[in-house]
Write a protein that holds these residues in place. Sequence first.
Motif, PDB file in Angstrom:
ATOM      1  N   ASN A  81      94.335  66.569  63.929  1.00  0.00           N
ATOM      2  CA  ASN A  81      93.956  67.713  63.067  1.00  0.00           C
ATOM      3  C   ASN A  81      92.684  68.398  63.560  1.00  0.00           C
ATOM      4  OD1 ASN A  81      96.152  67.353  61.371  1.00  0.00           O
ATOM      5  ND2 ASN A  81      95.052  65.984  59.973  1.00  0.00           N
ATOM      6  N   LYS A  82      91.782  67.601  64.171  1.00  0.00           N
ATOM      7  CA  LYS A  82      90.547  68.173  64.742  1.00  0.00           C
ATOM      8  C   LYS A  82      90.778  68.688  66.163  1.00  0.00           C
ATOM      9  CE  LYS A  82      87.695  64.755  62.301  1.00  0.00           C
ATOM     10  NZ  LYS A  82      86.892  63.523  62.500  1.00  0.00           N
ATOM     11  N   LYS A  83      92.023  68.572  66.647  1.00  0.00           N
ATOM     12  CA  LYS A  83      92.397  68.943  68.019  1.00  0.00           C
ATOM     13  C   LYS A  83      91.596  68.157  69.055  1.00  0.00           C
ATOM     14  CE  LYS A  83      94.273  73.432  66.869  1.00  0.00           C
ATOM     15  NZ  LYS A  83      94.362  74.860  67.176  1.00  0.00           N
ATOM     16  N   LYS A  84      91.302  66.916  68.690  1.00  0.00           N
ATOM     17  CA  LYS A  84      90.622  66.006  69.611  1.00  0.00           C
ATOM     18  C   LYS A  84      91.699  65.165  70.307  1.00  0.00           C
ATOM     19  CE  LYS A  84      87.334  62.161  69.669  1.00  0.00           C
ATOM     20  NZ  LYS A  84      86.590  61.187  68.842  1.00  0.00           N
ATOM     21  N   ILE A  85      92.148  65.650  71.453  1.00  0.00           N
ATOM     22  CA  ILE A  85      93.269  65.033  72.165  1.00  0.00           C
ATOM     23  C   ILE A  85      92.764  64.351  73.433  1.00  0.00           C
ATOM     24  CG2 ILE A  85      95.551  65.403  73.179  1.00  0.00           C
ATOM     25  CD1 ILE A  85      95.392  66.130  70.208  1.00  0.00           C
ATOM     26  N   ASP A  86      93.121  63.085  73.604  1.00  0.00           N
ATOM     27  CA  ASP A  86      92.731  62.338  74.798  1.00  0.00           C
ATOM     28  C   ASP A  86      93.781  62.514  75.907  1.00  0.00           C
ATOM     29  OD1 ASP A  86      90.406  61.333  73.552  1.00  0.00           O
ATOM     30  OD2 ASP A  86      91.585  59.754  72.576  1.00  0.00           O
ATOM     31  N   ASN A  87      93.461  61.991  77.082  1.00  0.00           N
ATOM     32  CA  ASN A  87      94.359  62.172  78.230  1.00  0.00           C
ATOM     33  C   ASN A  87      95.450  61.106  78.344  1.00  0.00           C
ATOM     34  OD1 ASN A  87      91.954  63.920  79.397  1.00  0.00           O
ATOM     35  ND2 ASN A  87      93.803  64.381  80.551  1.00  0.00           N
ATOM     36  N   HIS A 139      94.770  67.563  83.852  1.00  0.00           N
ATOM     37  CA  HIS A 139      95.794  68.492  83.367  1.00  0.00           C
ATOM     38  C   HIS A 139      96.942  67.776  82.655  1.00  0.00           C
ATOM     39  CE1 HIS A 139      97.401  67.235  87.357  1.00  0.00           C
ATOM     40  NE2 HIS A 139      98.522  67.204  86.683  1.00  0.00           N
ATOM     41  N   CYS A 140      96.901  66.456  82.651  1.00  0.00           N
ATOM     42  CA  CYS A 140      98.045  65.662  82.168  1.00  0.00           C
ATOM     43  C   CYS A 140      97.682  64.855  80.919  1.00  0.00           C
ATOM     44  CB  CYS A 140      98.507  64.716  83.288  1.00  0.00           C
ATOM     45  SG  CYS A 140      99.913  63.684  82.859  1.00  0.00           S
ATOM     46  N   ILE A 141      98.576  64.876  79.932  1.00  0.00           N
ATOM     47  CA  ILE A 141      98.472  63.969  78.786  1.00  0.00           C
ATOM     48  C   ILE A 141      99.576  62.944  78.958  1.00  0.00           C
ATOM     49  CG2 ILE A 141      98.599  63.721  76.273  1.00  0.00           C
ATOM     50  CD1 ILE A 141      97.701  66.657  76.082  1.00  0.00           C
ATOM     51  N   LEU A 142      99.179  61.729  79.237  1.00  0.00           N
ATOM     52  CA  LEU A 142     100.120  60.650  79.546  1.00  0.00           C
ATOM     53  C   LEU A 142     100.333  59.805  78.289  1.00  0.00           C
ATOM     54  CD1 LEU A 142     101.750  59.251  81.779  1.00  0.00           C
ATOM     55  CD2 LEU A 142      99.646  58.111  82.504  1.00  0.00           C
ATOM     56  N   SER A 196      99.021  70.159  71.628  1.00  0.00           N
ATOM     57  CA  SER A 196      98.500  70.293  72.992  1.00  0.00           C
ATOM     58  C   SER A 196      99.125  71.438  73.790  1.00  0.00           C
ATOM     59  CB  SER A 196      98.714  68.988  73.769  1.00  0.00           C
ATOM     60  OG  SER A 196      98.170  67.905  73.065  1.00  0.00           O
ATOM     61  N   ILE A 197     100.390  71.744  73.489  1.00  0.00           N
ATOM     62  CA  ILE A 197     101.107  72.749  74.281  1.00  0.00           C
ATOM     63  C   ILE A 197     101.742  73.773  73.348  1.00  0.00           C
ATOM     64  CG2 ILE A 197     102.901  73.117  76.029  1.00  0.00           C
ATOM     65  CD1 ILE A 197     102.676  70.151  76.743  1.00  0.00           C
ATOM     66  N   SER A 198     101.574  75.049  73.667  1.00  0.00           N
ATOM     67  CA  SER A 198     102.143  76.117  72.836  1.00  0.00           C
ATOM     68  C   SER A 198     103.666  76.038  72.871  1.00  0.00           C
ATOM     69  CB  SER A 198     101.685  77.481  73.327  1.00  0.00           C
ATOM     70  OG  SER A 198     102.236  77.755  74.602  1.00  0.00           O
ATOM     71  N   LYS A 241      90.179  50.053  76.876  1.00  0.00           N
ATOM     72  CA  LYS A 241      88.964  50.744  77.334  1.00  0.00           C
ATOM     73  C   LYS A 241      89.294  51.965  78.191  1.00  0.00           C
ATOM     74  CE  LYS A 241      86.227  46.467  77.387  1.00  0.00           C
ATOM     75  NZ  LYS A 241      85.491  45.500  78.252  1.00  0.00           N
ATOM     76  N   SER A 242      90.496  52.003  78.744  1.00  0.00           N
ATOM     77  CA  SER A 242      90.876  53.071  79.665  1.00  0.00           C
ATOM     78  C   SER A 242      91.695  54.167  79.004  1.00  0.00           C
ATOM     79  CB  SER A 242      91.691  52.496  80.833  1.00  0.00           C
ATOM     80  OG  SER A 242      91.018  51.414  81.434  1.00  0.00           O
ATOM     81  N   CYS A 243      92.308  53.875  77.849  1.00  0.00           N
ATOM     82  CA  CYS A 243      93.115  54.884  77.167  1.00  0.00           C
ATOM     83  C   CYS A 243      93.081  54.624  75.663  1.00  0.00           C
ATOM     84  CB  CYS A 243      94.554  54.852  77.690  1.00  0.00           C
ATOM     85  SG  CYS A 243      95.450  53.368  77.221  1.00  0.00           S
ATOM     86  N   THR A 244      93.716  55.500  74.899  1.00  0.00           N
ATOM     87  CA  THR A 244      93.738  55.353  73.444  1.00  0.00           C
ATOM     88  C   THR A 244      94.967  54.551  73.050  1.00  0.00           C
ATOM     89  OG1 THR A 244      92.623  57.473  73.157  1.00  0.00           O
ATOM     90  CG2 THR A 244      93.766  56.584  71.251  1.00  0.00           C
ATOM     91  N   VAL A 245      94.742  53.348  72.542  1.00  0.00           N
ATOM     92  CA  VAL A 245      95.831  52.488  72.090  1.00  0.00           C
ATOM     93  C   VAL A 245      96.006  52.684  70.584  1.00  0.00           C
ATOM     94  CG1 VAL A 245      96.615  50.111  71.808  1.00  0.00           C
ATOM     95  CG2 VAL A 245      95.420  50.788  73.909  1.00  0.00           C
ATOM     96  N   VAL A 246      97.253  52.992  70.179  1.00  0.00           N
ATOM     97  CA  VAL A 246      97.543  53.231  68.765  1.00  0.00           C
ATOM     98  C   VAL A 246      98.542  52.187  68.283  1.00  0.00           C
ATOM     99  CG1 VAL A 246      98.293  54.908  67.041  1.00  0.00           C
ATOM    100  CG2 VAL A 246      97.273  55.707  69.193  1.00  0.00           C
ATOM    101  N   LYS A 247      98.114  51.336  67.369  1.00  0.00           N
ATOM    102  CA  LYS A 247      99.034  50.363  66.758  1.00  0.00           C
ATOM    103  C   LYS A 247      99.643  51.022  65.526  1.00  0.00           C
ATOM    104  CE  LYS A 247      99.425  45.543  65.310  1.00  0.00           C
ATOM    105  NZ  LYS A 247      99.987  45.731  63.969  1.00  0.00           N
ATOM    106  N   VAL A 248     100.944  51.239  65.576  1.00  0.00           N
ATOM    107  CA  VAL A 248     101.641  51.961  64.509  1.00  0.00           C
ATOM    108  C   VAL A 248     102.216  50.958  63.517  1.00  0.00           C
ATOM    109  CG1 VAL A 248     103.433  53.659  63.983  1.00  0.00           C
ATOM    110  CG2 VAL A 248     102.170  53.814  66.149  1.00  0.00           C
ATOM    111  N   ASP A 249     101.476  50.726  62.444  1.00  0.00           N
ATOM    112  CA  ASP A 249     101.927  49.794  61.408  1.00  0.00           C
ATOM    113  C   ASP A 249     102.841  50.502  60.420  1.00  0.00           C
ATOM    114  OD1 ASP A 249     100.520  47.459  62.232  1.00  0.00           O
ATOM    115  OD2 ASP A 249      98.666  48.361  61.493  1.00  0.00           O
ATOM    116  N   LYS A 250     103.612  49.723  59.691  1.00  0.00           N
ATOM    117  CA  LYS A 250     104.471  50.284  58.649  1.00  0.00           C
ATOM    118  C   LYS A 250     103.616  50.903  57.542  1.00  0.00           C
ATOM    119  CE  LYS A 250     108.338  47.045  59.190  1.00  0.00           C
ATOM    120  NZ  LYS A 250     109.414  48.012  59.369  1.00  0.00           N
TER     121      LYS A 250
END
Length: 339
Positions: free
Chosen positions: A12-18, A113-116, A41-43, A138-147
């Motif tokens: 929502n804050k448009k804070k997007i990591d790579n 230029h890449c969002i992986l 991230s992309i129109s 430490k190298s990327c954003t890890v998201v644990k998607v809980d129920k």
Amino acid sequence: MIDIDILEANINKKKIDNCYILAGIDEMLIKEQINNLINTSISEVARDLNIIKIDGMKLSSDVFMDACETLPFISEKKVVLVYRANFLKDSLDNENKKRFETCESYIKSTPDHCILIFYYIFQDKREKLSERVKKLDKSCTVVKVDKLKGEKLYKKVSMLFLHREKEIGKVELKYFCDNVENNMEIIANEVDKLINYTEGRNISRKDIDDMLPYKSEEDIFDLVDFISQKRPEKAIELMNELIFKGENIMVVLSMIERQFKLLFNIKLGMSQNKTKEIFSRELRLPPFICERLMGQSRKFTLKQLKNCIELCSNTERVLKSSSLDKKTEMELMIIKTVI
């Protein structure tokens, strides 16, 4: 490591990591967050030209590197999405070790230029994030998607009814959420069924009872999983919980036998190179359920599954034709499945 709430706030804050790794048991929730990342991230105009999807089970070094290094077209960013990224799990064969090594360097230094985005699905609710993923935190954003649970789940399900232009009372909504399996793909299917069933009238508690599937199916899946791990004590404990809740012993036995028969047919089909999509059509089950069954069937041989089916049939005959203690006979059957 972050959860869905923090990810949504960042989007929502448009804070997007790579680089992102998403993992959890609910694929629909994961896909929803990935779509939010892509849409932010992309129109819309440039989206089709700047999204590359790669099956992690078939990932090759050349295809992956080319996808990451190719510059975006009429856009500042492009997305490379690797789905079924099971090479991020801990137990790996040589092929998946190579896939992990191929991706690791890009995870640690993703081009600007890449969002992986990588994601994989837990086989069951007991699975945890792998040690490999934890080390990459430490190298990327890890998201644990809980129920989703509680008010978050009620709100989410309420929106499903709203989008389909169907009203449901607060009491009925809570009752539905508390009794349906907590998986958004299943919930969406059950919402559609309930709406069609109650066309032209309000949804009642009886409608929900009439339409919801047998809730103990998830427990039976877990029980058979304990058998696959040769942990009969845990399987017996779970069986006793079902009986304590009021489940009929013969019904529990029938469901266990059905599960083994499903796994046997899945195992046979996999030897013929059938996919989860083919199983979904043949068995009339959602694709993600078929994928879970495929994963569970790999833990047994065909001979073991055939033996388990025979044990169930023999136990059924004993229970119907004798006065022996049913619970004891069920416990003995479970023990025999792992011998």
